[in-house]
Structure formats: C-alpha cells, structure tokens
Design a protein around this motif. Structure first.
Motif, mmCIF file in Angstrom:
data_model
loop_
_atom_site.group_PDB
_atom_site.id
_atom_site.type_symbol
_atom_site.label_atom_id
_atom_site.label_comp_id
_atom_site.label_asym_id
_atom_site.label_seq_id
_atom_site.Cartn_x
_atom_site.Cartn_y
_atom_site.Cartn_z
ATOM 1 N N HIS A 3 -3.923 7.815 -2.384
ATOM 2 C CA HIS A 3 -4.708 6.689 -1.866
ATOM 3 C C HIS A 3 -5.131 5.760 -3.007
ATOM 4 C CE1 HIS A 3 -5.077 8.307 2.219
ATOM 5 N NE2 HIS A 3 -5.256 9.487 1.662
ATOM 6 N N MET A 4 -5.623 6.360 -4.081
ATOM 7 C CA MET A 4 -6.065 5.570 -5.224
ATOM 8 C C MET A 4 -4.887 4.838 -5.869
ATOM 9 S SD MET A 4 -9.364 5.712 -5.708
ATOM 10 C CE MET A 4 -10.841 6.730 -5.501
ATOM 11 N N VAL A 5 -3.765 5.515 -6.004
ATOM 12 C CA VAL A 5 -2.598 4.909 -6.649
ATOM 13 C C VAL A 5 -2.094 3.722 -5.834
ATOM 14 C CG1 VAL A 5 -0.174 5.284 -7.276
ATOM 15 C CG2 VAL A 5 -1.899 7.003 -7.861
ATOM 16 N N ARG A 6 -2.020 3.895 -4.518
ATOM 17 C CA ARG A 6 -1.552 2.788 -3.672
ATOM 18 C C ARG A 6 -2.510 1.603 -3.741
ATOM 19 N NH1 ARG A 6 0.037 6.973 0.051
ATOM 20 N NH2 ARG A 6 -1.898 6.696 1.227
ATOM 21 N N PHE A 7 -3.815 1.883 -3.765
ATOM 22 C CA PHE A 7 -4.808 0.813 -3.857
ATOM 23 C C PHE A 7 -4.665 0.073 -5.186
ATOM 24 C CE2 PHE A 7 -8.928 -0.933 -5.001
ATOM 25 C CZ PHE A 7 -9.343 -1.540 -3.828
ATOM 26 N N ASN A 9 -11.557 1.727 -1.636
ATOM 27 C CA ASN A 9 -12.336 0.524 -1.328
ATOM 28 C C ASN A 9 -13.813 0.727 -1.617
ATOM 29 O OD1 ASN A 9 -10.650 -1.709 -0.107
ATOM 30 N ND2 ASN A 9 -9.919 0.032 1.092
ATOM 31 N N LEU A 10 -14.323 1.895 -1.239
ATOM 32 C CA LEU A 10 -15.731 2.200 -1.483
ATOM 33 C C LEU A 10 -15.973 2.482 -2.956
ATOM 34 C CD1 LEU A 10 -18.570 2.752 -0.446
ATOM 35 C CD2 LEU A 10 -17.850 5.083 0.123
ATOM 36 N N TYR A 11 -15.058 3.229 -3.573
ATOM 37 C CA TYR A 11 -15.239 3.622 -4.971
ATOM 38 C C TYR A 11 -15.366 2.408 -5.882
ATOM 39 C CZ TYR A 11 -14.471 5.888 -9.465
ATOM 40 O OH TYR A 11 -14.621 6.319 -10.756
ATOM 41 N N CYS A 12 -14.524 1.418 -5.689
ATOM 42 C CA CYS A 12 -14.543 0.275 -6.609
ATOM 43 C C CYS A 12 -15.774 -0.605 -6.402
ATOM 44 C CB CYS A 12 -13.265 -0.544 -6.493
ATOM 45 S SG CYS A 12 -13.061 -1.421 -4.945
ATOM 46 N N LEU A 19 -27.721 4.547 -3.772
ATOM 47 C CA LEU A 19 -27.418 5.937 -4.092
ATOM 48 C C LEU A 19 -26.456 6.525 -3.058
ATOM 49 C CD1 LEU A 19 -27.785 8.495 -5.742
ATOM 50 C CD2 LEU A 19 -29.814 9.027 -4.384
ATOM 51 N N LYS A 20 -26.691 6.243 -1.793
ATOM 52 C CA LYS A 20 -25.808 6.767 -0.750
ATOM 53 C C LYS A 20 -24.375 6.260 -0.932
ATOM 54 C CE LYS A 20 -29.009 7.786 3.034
ATOM 55 N NZ LYS A 20 -29.363 7.480 4.448
ATOM 56 N N LYS A 21 -24.228 4.987 -1.270
ATOM 57 C CA LYS A 21 -22.887 4.444 -1.486
ATOM 58 C C LYS A 21 -22.186 5.161 -2.635
ATOM 59 C CE LYS A 21 -23.736 -0.260 0.212
ATOM 60 N NZ LYS A 21 -23.904 -1.685 -0.197
ATOM 61 N N ILE A 71 -5.456 8.434 -17.478
ATOM 62 C CA ILE A 71 -5.492 9.580 -16.569
ATOM 63 C C ILE A 71 -6.730 9.483 -15.691
ATOM 64 C CG2 ILE A 71 -5.665 12.093 -16.431
ATOM 65 C CD1 ILE A 71 -4.267 12.171 -19.200
ATOM 66 N N GLY A 72 -6.521 9.519 -14.376
ATOM 67 C CA GLY A 72 -7.640 9.419 -13.446
ATOM 68 C C GLY A 72 -8.133 7.996 -13.307
ATOM 69 N N CYS A 73 -7.215 7.073 -13.109
ATOM 70 C CA CYS A 73 -7.579 5.651 -13.095
ATOM 71 C C CYS A 73 -8.332 5.245 -11.841
ATOM 72 C CB CYS A 73 -6.339 4.786 -13.263
ATOM 73 S SG CYS A 73 -5.209 4.809 -11.836
ATOM 74 N N GLY A 74 -8.326 6.089 -10.798
ATOM 75 C CA GLY A 74 -9.022 5.741 -9.572
ATOM 76 C C GLY A 74 -8.493 4.444 -8.992
ATOM 77 N N SER A 75 -9.398 3.536 -8.664
ATOM 78 C CA SER A 75 -9.007 2.250 -8.074
ATOM 79 C C SER A 75 -8.411 1.291 -9.095
ATOM 80 C CB SER A 75 -10.214 1.604 -7.398
ATOM 81 O OG SER A 75 -11.296 1.488 -8.313
#
Length: 278
Positions: free
Chosen positions: A73-77, A5-8, A217-219, A42-46
C-alpha cells in the motif's frame, strides 16, 4: 501501517526527527563528488520524508534513489505521488527477509538511510546483516529508529484487557526490541560488530514530542496502529478512547478539561541514531 493517506498527514514526529537528524548527522555521509552515487531508503512509508528531506539535501550527489517499504500500500502510494521524479523509484522490500530477488533487480548501494522503521523488525540481526549486505564496499548508512516509546507500553496494557486481547494476540511483534533494554547502545554495538561493521557511531537521543489536542493524537495513533484493521468499524473509535484513557493514567496529558483542543499529550521517547560504514 497500511494507511498511506492518513500517515502522510499525521507523521509530524517522524518528519521533525528526520530533519533534525539529517541536520546533525548528514555531514557524515560520504557523498560522491562526481554525482554518481546510489541511495536506498528502507521503510520509506508514504515517501514524503525521503522526498522532502533526504533527496533535496543530496540530490546533486545521486544518480539513483530507491525508496522501499514492506507495505505494498505504501509503495503504491509513494509511486503515485512521487513516481514522476527523475532517477527515483519505489519498490517493496522486507529488510528482515530474503534479499535475493531485490539484489538481483537493484544491486547494491553507496548509501542507505532509514527513518522510523527498524524497531518494527523482530529479527534484528537479520535486518542489520541485510543492511550490511546491501551496501557496496566503502558505502555508509544512517539509521534512525525507536528504542523506547510510551506507545509500546500502551499497546501492552491494552492487550491485557479482555475487551481488546483477541485483537492484539501478537502485540509483542509491535513493541520495539529495545523497549525494556537497559543498555540499547551496548546491544547495538555487539549486533553491528557481529554482522560485519567495524566503523560505526551510536547515539541514544532523548526526545519529547507534544501532540496538541485529542484529535491530533488520535490521528497519529490511527496512522501507525496495526490493530484497528482487525476490529469492526464500530469498535475502532472505542479503541482510541481507551488508548487516550491509558495515556491519561500514565500522566502523559496536560490541560485536559472540557475543551479537547486544549489538551496536550507529552510523549517522551528514546531515539537510536546509527551511522556505520562498510
């Protein structure tokens, strides 16, 4: 790296670079004119980079797309957000591990893409060997990952602090294998050749990304920081404050006066772009 959720919401640099690299190198991909090609990411993240930039560009040429990540977590998201898309699936894959189960399930692919993933893999020869193995004969891949970035130096400095050392005992696992390499292109050429690739192009691109304001930046740091989950909640903000302190000592900030929103954080980094065919 288990915070989809944060990554995307904080992956601006990843999205910008993916779009720019596809604009510059996408024409090299050998897309099938009959629309029967298959793509592994490979490494699709969100999943947003894959679905927003890769699939729309080449969807007419693809009959099967599989987005993968090492994080469940990423795959389920990604499945939840994008799982209703025709011919698109998401599954777990450790590109630095054993491929037997994955290949038995999905087979091999005409094309492979990867954005901002491979610098996390310690066994680079295994990872690139697996990429080679996952390609069909005549298939190709476009791989984009970090060679050098100040974030890795910041991790190293913080890990030497008595305050954070116990949470960062394995910090070397989260620093790009090419961070302190004088000739990453040369090392990659030897690596690609050793796993079987004979046709490839390698470019090291010098890039800059600017984070506007301390909060942004913190996010971004929280979205990819592998150490905060090991810390008590009451220490996580302290860690980010110390991170900002190191950034300032490294002279990577501008206009940092009383208003935190005016502060700009300059991140110079080197990006590796590999295009290779099997």
């Amino acid at each position: 790296m288990n915070k989809p959720n944060l990554y995307c919401r904080a992956n601006g640099v990843q999205r910008r670079d993916a779009e720019e690299i596809l604009d510059e190198f996408g024409h090299l991909m050998r897309w099938e004119k009959d629309g029967k090609g298959s793509l592994l990411d490979i490494g699709c993240g969100s999943g947003d980079v894959l679905m927003d930039f890769v699939v729309p560009r080449f969807s007419s040429d693809l009959v099967r797309v599989v987005g993968t990540d090492v994080s469940e977590h990423m795959v389920r998201f990604a499945r939840k957000i994008h799982g209703d898309r025709k011919n698109v699936s998401f599954d777990r894959l450790d590109i630095g591990g054993d491929l037997k189960h994955f290949v038995n399930k999905w087979g091999r692919f005409d094309h492979i893409t990867s954005f901002y993933c491979l610098h996390w893999i310690r066994q680079q020869r295994v990872a690139f060997g697996n990429v080679y193995s996952l390609l069909k004969p005549g298939g190709d891949c476009l791989l984009v990952f970090l060679a050098q970035n100040p974030i890795f130096d910041i991790y190293d400095q913080l890990s030497r602090s008595a305050k954070w050392a116990k949470y960062m005992t394995d910090v070397e696992l989260y620093i790009s294998p090419f961070q302190y390499c004088e000739n990453p292109a040369g090392e990659l050429e030897e690596l690609l050749s050793s796993v079987g690739f004979t046709e490839y192009k390698i470019q090291i691109k010098e890039k800059i990304y600017v984070y506007e304001g301390i909060d942004n930046l913190k996010k971004a740091v929280k979205a990819v920081n592998p150490f905060s989950e090991r810390m008590p909640m009451e220490l996580q903000e302290d860690f980010l404050d110390d991170y900002i302190g190191v950034v300032r000592r490294m002279s990577l900030s501008q206009n940092c006066g009383e208003d935190e929103d005016d502060c700009r954080f300059i991140t110079p980094y080197k990006l590796v772009v590999v295009y290779a065919t099997r």
